[in-house]
Design a protein around this motif. Structure first.
Motif, PDB file in Angstrom:
ATOM      1  N   GLU A  88       0.765  -1.129   0.077  1.00 15.71           N
ATOM      2  CA  GLU A  88      -0.075  -0.077   0.007  1.00 15.71           C
ATOM      3  C   GLU A  88       1.002   1.252   0.009  1.00 15.71           C
ATOM      4  OE1 GLU A  88      -2.891   0.042  -0.554  1.00 15.71           O
ATOM      5  OE2 GLU A  88      -3.407  -2.093  -0.202  1.00 15.71           O
ATOM      6  N   GLU A  89       2.065   1.228   0.653  1.00 17.53           N
ATOM      7  CA  GLU A  89       2.816   2.303   0.656  1.00 17.53           C
ATOM      8  C   GLU A  89       3.355   2.660  -0.688  1.00 17.53           C
ATOM      9  OE1 GLU A  89       5.750   1.991   3.674  1.00 17.53           O
ATOM     10  OE2 GLU A  89       4.371   0.971   5.151  1.00 17.53           O
TER      11      GLU A  89
ATOM     12  N   VAL B  39       2.242   1.529  -3.548  1.00 19.30           N
ATOM     13  CA  VAL B  39       1.151   2.062  -4.625  1.00 19.30           C
ATOM     14  C   VAL B  39       1.055   3.639  -4.369  1.00 19.30           C
ATOM     15  CG1 VAL B  39      -1.333   2.016  -4.942  1.00 19.30           C
ATOM     16  CG2 VAL B  39      -0.028   0.006  -4.582  1.00 19.30           C
ATOM     17  N   ALA B  40       0.966   4.217  -2.894  1.00 13.53           N
ATOM     18  CA  ALA B  40       0.711   5.592  -2.828  1.00 13.53           C
ATOM     19  C   ALA B  40       1.656   6.389  -3.163  1.00 13.53           C
ATOM     20  CB  ALA B  40       0.599   5.672  -1.246  1.00 13.53           C
TER      21      ALA B  40
ATOM     22  N   ALA C 136      -5.003  -2.020  -8.248  1.00 11.30           N
ATOM     23  CA  ALA C 136      -5.074  -0.896  -7.219  1.00 11.30           C
ATOM     24  C   ALA C 136      -5.108   0.123  -7.933  1.00 11.30           C
ATOM     25  CB  ALA C 136      -3.655  -1.097  -6.228  1.00 11.30           C
TER      26      ALA C 136
END
Length: 198
Positions: free
Chosen positions: A36-37, A39-40, A68
């Motif tokens: 998730e990090e 992707v951000a 995502a």
């Protein structure tokens, strides 16, 4: 008058969940807890891309990232030609467990030689060039391909006119973006590099 061009953004998958020193190419490895990090951190790099077609290697480390980023707003076309190099019998083995003589022979001639029951880097290059050629037949447009370092190096090296034996000098980070621009108003489309490893 503007020339018709195709833009191809090559996005490398995020960090895979595998121990260091393990050989993997087409093995379907999952993603690390940092997904998730990563992707951000990737999102701002591709936020400007609009009206793009999305393509992905069917391996989950790419497909999860594509899903995502797409967020249900884009259809994702899976294409096996975007897979990483097939290491055949070496897949998921420790590099240290592969017979040294065999590994050294392959390392010296990896462009032409394939691991047992795998493929050569030349084979990979041909299949990813076929992918791009198919896209150019669709005309001008913007495409985002979620793929692997080997694929990105092969295509970037091709655009730069580098011998395949030298493309491993190109550094490609996880969740990085490389942009290729293809002029398609000619008998043989001209591929140029917009940027590498952003």
């Amino acid at each position: 008058m503007l020339k018709p061009v195709m833009e191809l953004y090559l996005v490398r998958h995020t960090t895979p969940d595998i121990a260091p020193g393990i050989c993997y190419g087409q093995s379907d490895i999952g993603v690390k807890h940092t997904f998730e990090e990563e992707v951000a951190a990737l999102r701002p790099k591709i936020a400007h891309i609009e009206a793009a077609s999305f393509h992905s290697s069917p391996l989950q480390r790419c497909l999860l990232l594509a899903q995502a980023v797409a967020g249900g707003q884009h259809e994702i076309q899976q294409d096996a030609r975007l897979k990483e190099l097939n290491f055949g019998d070496w897949e998921l083995q420790s590099w240290d467990d592969i017979p040294r003589g065999l590994l050294d022979e392959w390392a010296d001639e990896h462009v032409k030689l394939a691991p047992p029951n795998g493929e050569s880097f030349h084979d990979l290059s041909l299949r990813v060039q076929a992918f791009v050629e198919q896209l150019t037949h669709q005309g001008a447009g913007v495409h985002v391909a979620f793929t692997h370092a080997g694929v990105i190096r092969a295509l970037t090296g091709f655009a730069l006119g580098l011998p395949l034996s030298n493309v491993f000098r190109l550094h490609v980070d996880y969740a990085s973006v490389t942009k290729l621009i293809i002029d398609i108003d000619r008998d043989r489309p001209l591929m140029r590099v917009g940027f590498v490893n952003r």
